[in-house]
Design an enzyme around this catalytic site. Structure first.
Site: not given
Length: 326
Positions: A166, A168, A199, A204, A236
């Site tokens: 994956r 972005y 989540d 983060d 999140d």
């Protein structure tokens, strides 16, 4: 061929409830479009930051296995004592009242190559408002790297979907990663953010300093603000912070300072995380708390609460499911 480079992380030796209370800042900050919060509602007088399963030796090495941007690529954390540890669980949250610097003593040709976890084994806080931040994605890159919370020793790997790596759709403009020893509990609804549930990941961090960092680098940061992102119904959190070694670090201590010295950055962060899924045909993410950044005081509240959730997780007071606890 695996590559190994040396980083440092402070640590101690045992599981304990810290003797020093978690004290939120006395200053009430508002303005600049940010939310303000009453300090008295946030003070948790009977609470203590929790930390467990520490590494005695403060030296930590990063070991990269496989080639970057392949399915096999992993970034493990190694200590010099010959013991596997987790950066999430095994390095303590707090060392007490001081912030300590350590000199790296692991020889280049050391034969001890035991993995440590970036989630469990690196401490969340070093005291005096300083926290550890682990870089997963360097700024100006787009490979979607993350701690593998379901693998032993939680290495950093590139995320996959249907067997494909994956990325972005465009570069992220800030260093991005996690706060160790935190966990957003998916069984807990947040009444302040539309009742959204956690989540199931560490918290983060978006680090706004000028330097592009490396995957697995551990930085000393100070939190400045928080954004409550809601991704497909899950909460999140994004803690906005700056590395202490950044030239502008002394200028910013709260959300208003970010607006002053990094104008437009908070809006840019919110818009980036709101829109990054749109090119893949998915709906935009949303933000709670009035679509505005919360101040530092509120960010510290979130960090403290998610550290408590992590403590319950590693003590198995809640079901870990598929999460690795070492």
């Amino acid at each position: 061929m695996a590559a190994t480079r040396v980083i440092t992380a402070a640590s101690a030796t045992s599981c304990f409830l810290a003797k020093r209370a978690f004290v939120l800042p006395a200053k009430r900050s508002c303005g600049g479009g940010a939310l303000c919060f009453n300090r008295r509602a946030l003070v948790l007088k009977s609470k203590r930051p929790f930390s467990c399963s520490a590494i005695y030796n403060p030296q930590v090495k990063v070991k990269e296995e496989g080639q970057p941007e392949t399915l096999d690529y992993r970034v493990f954390f190694l200590d010099g004592s010959g013991k596997k540890v987790s950066p999430w669980h095994d390095i303590p949250l707090t060392l007490g009242d001081g912030v300590y610097n350590f000199i790296v003593e692991i020889p280049k040709e050391s034969k001890a190559k035991m993995e440590v976890s970036p989630w469990h084994d690196i401490p969340l806080t070093l005291g005096d408002g300083v926290y550890n931040f682990i870089v997963e994605i360097p700024k100006e890159s787009k490979a979607k790297m993350e701690v593998a919370t379901d693998e032993d020793f939680t290495p950093i790997k590139q995320d996959t979907k249907k067997g494909k790596l994956r990325y972005y759709p465009y570069n992220i403009n800030w260093n991005y990663g996690l706060l160790p020893q935190t966990w957003e509990d998916p069984s807990q609804a947040n009444a302040e953010v539309e009742g959204a549930f956690g989540d199931n990941d560490p918290v983060d961090v978006v680090e706004i300093g000028e330097t592009q960092r490396k995957i697995g680098e551990v930085l000393k940061i100070k939190p400045l603000a928080a954004l409550a992102m809601i991704d497909e119904g899950e909460l999140d959190w994004k803690i906005v912070a700056i590395s202490l070694d950044d030239p502008k670090a002394h200028l910013v201590n709260d959300v208003d300072d970010v607006e002053k010295h990094f104008p437009g950055t908070l809006t840019a962060i919110r818009d980036w995380f709101r829109d990054y899924k749109i090119p893949d045909g998915k709906p935009a993410n949303r933000f709670g708390l009035g679509d505005k950044p919360a101040n530092k005081e509120y960010a510290l509240k979130i960090i403290h609460e998610t550290n408590e959730s992590w403590a319950k997780l590693v003590k198995r007071s809640v079901d870990p499911g598929d999460l690795s606890l070492f």
